[in-house]
Each structure stands twice: as structure tokens, then as C-alpha cells.
Design a protein around this motif. Structure first.
Motif, PDB file in Angstrom:
ATOM      1  N   LEU A  81      20.571  48.015 -14.672  1.00 32.96           N
ATOM      2  CA  LEU A  81      20.385  48.997 -15.744  1.00 32.96           C
ATOM      3  C   LEU A  81      21.045  48.538 -17.038  1.00 32.96           C
ATOM      4  CD1 LEU A  81      20.845  52.364 -13.829  1.00 32.96           C
ATOM      5  CD2 LEU A  81      18.706  51.251 -14.518  1.00 32.96           C
ATOM      6  N   ASP A  82      22.231  47.933 -16.946  1.00 33.19           N
ATOM      7  CA  ASP A  82      22.881  47.382 -18.146  1.00 33.19           C
ATOM      8  C   ASP A  82      21.972  46.353 -18.814  1.00 33.19           C
ATOM      9  OD1 ASP A  82      25.148  48.933 -17.781  1.00 33.19           O
ATOM     10  OD2 ASP A  82      26.314  47.321 -16.855  1.00 33.19           O
ATOM     11  N   PHE A  83      21.395  45.471 -17.998  1.00 33.34           N
ATOM     12  CA  PHE A  83      20.489  44.438 -18.510  1.00 33.34           C
ATOM     13  C   PHE A  83      19.280  45.070 -19.196  1.00 33.34           C
ATOM     14  CE2 PHE A  83      16.424  42.410 -17.433  1.00 33.34           C
ATOM     15  CZ  PHE A  83      16.495  41.293 -18.258  1.00 33.34           C
ATOM     16  N   VAL A  84      18.634  46.040 -18.526  1.00 35.73           N
ATOM     17  CA  VAL A  84      17.425  46.662 -19.070  1.00 35.73           C
ATOM     18  C   VAL A  84      17.731  47.373 -20.383  1.00 35.73           C
ATOM     19  CG1 VAL A  84      15.671  48.454 -18.689  1.00 35.73           C
ATOM     20  CG2 VAL A  84      16.277  46.877 -16.837  1.00 35.73           C
ATOM     21  N   GLU A  85      18.818  48.115 -20.422  1.00 36.82           N
ATOM     22  CA  GLU A  85      19.175  48.835 -21.657  1.00 36.82           C
ATOM     23  C   GLU A  85      19.381  47.866 -22.820  1.00 36.82           C
ATOM     24  OE1 GLU A  85      21.946  52.256 -21.336  1.00 36.82           O
ATOM     25  OE2 GLU A  85      21.883  51.772 -19.190  1.00 36.82           O
ATOM     26  N   LYS A  86      20.036  46.743 -22.570  1.00 35.87           N
ATOM     27  CA  LYS A  86      20.260  45.754 -23.638  1.00 35.87           C
ATOM     28  C   LYS A  86      18.944  45.138 -24.089  1.00 35.87           C
ATOM     29  CE  LYS A  86      24.960  44.715 -22.325  1.00 35.87           C
ATOM     30  NZ  LYS A  86      25.796  43.949 -21.435  1.00 35.87           N
ATOM     31  N   GLN A  87      18.024  44.902 -23.146  1.00 39.14           N
ATOM     32  CA  GLN A  87      16.735  44.300 -23.495  1.00 39.14           C
ATOM     33  C   GLN A  87      15.860  45.251 -24.316  1.00 39.14           C
ATOM     34  OE1 GLN A  87      15.315  41.129 -22.801  1.00 39.14           O
ATOM     35  NE2 GLN A  87      17.451  40.668 -22.407  1.00 39.14           N
ATOM     36  N   LEU A  88      15.916  46.529 -24.007  1.00 33.54           N
ATOM     37  CA  LEU A  88      15.012  47.491 -24.654  1.00 33.54           C
ATOM     38  C   LEU A  88      15.568  48.097 -25.930  1.00 33.54           C
ATOM     39  CD1 LEU A  88      13.612  49.490 -21.597  1.00 33.54           C
ATOM     40  CD2 LEU A  88      12.632  47.484 -22.743  1.00 33.54           C
ATOM     41  N   TYR A  89      16.859  48.067 -26.118  1.00 37.75           N
ATOM     42  CA  TYR A  89      17.489  48.801 -27.219  1.00 37.75           C
ATOM     43  C   TYR A  89      17.111  48.242 -28.591  1.00 37.75           C
ATOM     44  CZ  TYR A  89      20.886  50.855 -30.337  1.00 37.75           C
ATOM     45  OH  TYR A  89      21.474  51.527 -31.373  1.00 37.75           O
ATOM     46  N   THR A  90      16.589  49.132 -29.440  1.00 40.67           N
ATOM     47  CA  THR A  90      16.401  48.811 -30.853  1.00 40.67           C
ATOM     48  C   THR A  90      17.124  49.836 -31.715  1.00 40.67           C
ATOM     49  OG1 THR A  90      14.403  50.166 -31.145  1.00 40.67           O
ATOM     50  CG2 THR A  90      14.088  47.881 -30.407  1.00 40.67           C
ATOM     51  N   GLY A  91      17.455  50.982 -31.108  1.00 39.90           N
ATOM     52  CA  GLY A  91      18.074  52.068 -31.858  1.00 39.90           C
ATOM     53  C   GLY A  91      17.069  52.982 -32.522  1.00 39.90           C
ATOM     54  N   HIS A  92      15.790  52.737 -32.244  1.00 39.08           N
ATOM     55  CA  HIS A  92      14.726  53.528 -32.862  1.00 39.08           C
ATOM     56  C   HIS A  92      14.039  54.408 -31.822  1.00 39.08           C
ATOM     57  CE1 HIS A  92      15.081  51.346 -36.628  1.00 39.08           C
ATOM     58  NE2 HIS A  92      15.141  50.239 -35.921  1.00 39.08           N
ATOM     59  N   ILE A  93      13.390  55.452 -32.303  1.00 39.47           N
ATOM     60  CA  ILE A  93      12.610  56.320 -31.429  1.00 39.47           C
ATOM     61  C   ILE A  93      11.608  55.468 -30.649  1.00 39.47           C
ATOM     62  CG2 ILE A  93      10.836  58.129 -31.409  1.00 39.47           C
ATOM     63  CD1 ILE A  93      12.266  59.364 -33.836  1.00 39.47           C
ATOM     64  N   GLY A  94      11.492  55.742 -29.352  1.00 43.16           N
ATOM     65  CA  GLY A  94      10.500  55.044 -28.537  1.00 43.16           C
ATOM     66  C   GLY A  94      11.036  53.872 -27.741  1.00 43.16           C
ATOM     67  N   ASP A  95      12.363  53.672 -27.731  1.00 42.99           N
ATOM     68  CA  ASP A  95      12.922  52.578 -26.932  1.00 42.99           C
ATOM     69  C   ASP A  95      12.574  52.728 -25.455  1.00 42.99           C
ATOM     70  OD1 ASP A  95      14.013  51.172 -29.015  1.00 42.99           O
ATOM     71  OD2 ASP A  95      16.064  51.843 -28.681  1.00 42.99           O
ATOM     72  N   GLY A  96      12.468  53.952 -24.967  1.00 40.11           N
ATOM     73  CA  GLY A  96      12.017  54.155 -23.597  1.00 40.11           C
ATOM     74  C   GLY A  96      12.930  55.048 -22.783  1.00 40.11           C
ATOM     75  N   LYS A  97      12.557  55.179 -21.516  1.00 42.93           N
ATOM     76  CA  LYS A  97      13.322  55.939 -20.536  1.00 42.93           C
ATOM     77  C   LYS A  97      13.390  55.112 -19.258  1.00 42.93           C
ATOM     78  CE  LYS A  97      13.721  60.217 -22.410  1.00 42.93           C
ATOM     79  NZ  LYS A  97      13.280  59.914 -23.743  1.00 42.93           N
ATOM     80  N   ILE A  98      14.448  55.331 -18.474  1.00 43.87           N
ATOM     81  CA  ILE A  98      14.616  54.672 -17.186  1.00 43.87           C
ATOM     82  C   ILE A  98      14.899  55.764 -16.162  1.00 43.87           C
ATOM     83  CG2 ILE A  98      15.909  52.972 -15.847  1.00 43.87           C
ATOM     84  CD1 ILE A  98      16.850  51.811 -18.599  1.00 43.87           C
ATOM     85  N   PHE A  99      14.161  55.726 -15.061  1.00 47.31           N
ATOM     86  CA  PHE A  99      14.364  56.676 -13.974  1.00 47.31           C
ATOM     87  C   PHE A  99      14.786  55.910 -12.728  1.00 47.31           C
ATOM     88  CE2 PHE A  99      11.323  58.560 -16.875  1.00 47.31           C
ATOM     89  CZ  PHE A  99      11.858  59.823 -17.068  1.00 47.31           C
ATOM     90  N   VAL A 100      15.788  56.429 -12.017  1.00 45.61           N
ATOM     91  CA  VAL A 100      16.287  55.806 -10.801  1.00 45.61           C
ATOM     92  C   VAL A 100      16.118  56.799  -9.657  1.00 45.61           C
ATOM     93  CG1 VAL A 100      18.291  54.749  -9.681  1.00 45.61           C
ATOM     94  CG2 VAL A 100      17.999  54.541 -12.167  1.00 45.61           C
ATOM     95  N   SER A 101      15.506  56.338  -8.570  1.00 42.38           N
ATOM     96  CA  SER A 101      15.273  57.189  -7.400  1.00 42.38           C
ATOM     97  C   SER A 101      15.674  56.444  -6.137  1.00 42.38           C
ATOM     98  CB  SER A 101      13.783  57.534  -7.270  1.00 42.38           C
ATOM     99  OG  SER A 101      13.276  58.080  -8.440  1.00 42.38           O
ATOM    100  N   PRO A 102      16.178  57.161  -5.137  1.00 42.51           N
ATOM    101  CA  PRO A 102      16.468  56.504  -3.857  1.00 42.51           C
ATOM    102  C   PRO A 102      15.168  56.171  -3.124  1.00 42.51           C
ATOM    103  CG  PRO A 102      16.900  58.855  -3.694  1.00 42.51           C
ATOM    104  CD  PRO A 102      16.535  58.572  -5.133  1.00 42.51           C
TER     105      PRO A 102
END
Length: 125
Positions: A81-102
Motif C-alpha cells: 500500500l505504501d508503494f501504491v500510494e507513492k506511485q499514484l499520488y499527484t495531490g490532485h482530485i482523481g488520484d484514486g482509491k484503494i480497497f483492501v479485503s480479506p
């Protein structure tokens, strides 16, 4: 007799199409050998308002996105998740959402392998 299954988690990443290739190129370092990617339409809390628009939408506007779904050992989720957040982050609307499920189990139909064995490359017949 069933063997104990390693805890697994499903991660669903919703983001712009332009970010997907850049993101998925690095999945191998987390032991991810497979993924599912599909097109989606949707909006978040801004109801599809583009950042450059002056007023916020009052009705939802569905925007084109892609969903990347992977399953990995739960022990690797925080680093992933740390990796994904760093890859997707621009600080602008629309960077995305991440959902985690068992995930309670995964089964490779062809071989009957379960858990992580069903998700990684195994021996061929």
C-alpha cells in the motif's frame, strides 16, 4: 485433509488509466505474479467534478477509470500500500482509491492448489 491457508488479502486499486502501466511494472517485487485489470466508470466524493471546474457537481458524473485487482499475502499489504500510494499520488482530485479485503481462499481449478500455491507459478503437468 485441508492444509492451513496463509492469510491473503485482495487489493482493488481504482485510478486513472494513464497510471496503470507505471504502477503494475513494479508488482513483481512484491511477489505478485498475476493481476486483473478492468475498465470502470465512477466518481468519488466530488461527484466527478474535475479539478479545473469552478463549481462542484450536484449530480454524479461518471468518469473513466481502471481497476487493478491483486491478491497477496496479508503480511505484505502495508508495504504494498505504501508503494501504491507513492506511485499514484499527484495531490490532485482523481488520484484514486484503494480497497483492501480479506480473502479466505484461492483455488487453481486446473490443479486444485489452494492459497498462495494457487497464485504463484507451479509445476506444469
Amino acid at each position: 485433509m485441508k492444509v492451513a491457508i496463509e492469510e491473503l488479502s485482495k487489493i482493488e486499486i481504482i485510478t486513472r488509466e494513464a497510471k496503470v502501466l507505471e504502477l503494475t511494472r513494479e508488482f513483481g517485487k512484491f511477489g505478485i505474479t498475476g493481476m486483473t485489470i478492468y475498465d470502470a466508470k465512477g466518481c468519488g466524493v466530488q461527484l466527478g467534478t474535475q479539478e479545473y471546474e469552478v463549481e462542484k457537481n450536484e449530480e454524479p458524473t461518471l468518469l473513466d477509470k481502471q481497476v487493478v485487482m491483486v491478491v497477496l499475502p496479508s503480511a505484505k499489504v502495508d508495504d504494498f500500500l505504501d508503494f501504491v500510494e507513492k506511485q499514484l499520488y499527484t495531490g490532485h482530485i482523481g488520484d484514486g482509491k484503494i480497497f483492501v479485503s480479506p480473502v479466505t481462499n484461492a483455488i487453481r481449478v486446473r490443479t486444485g492448489e489452494e492459497g498462495m500455491d494457487a497464485l504463484v507459478e507451479g509445476e506444469f503437468d
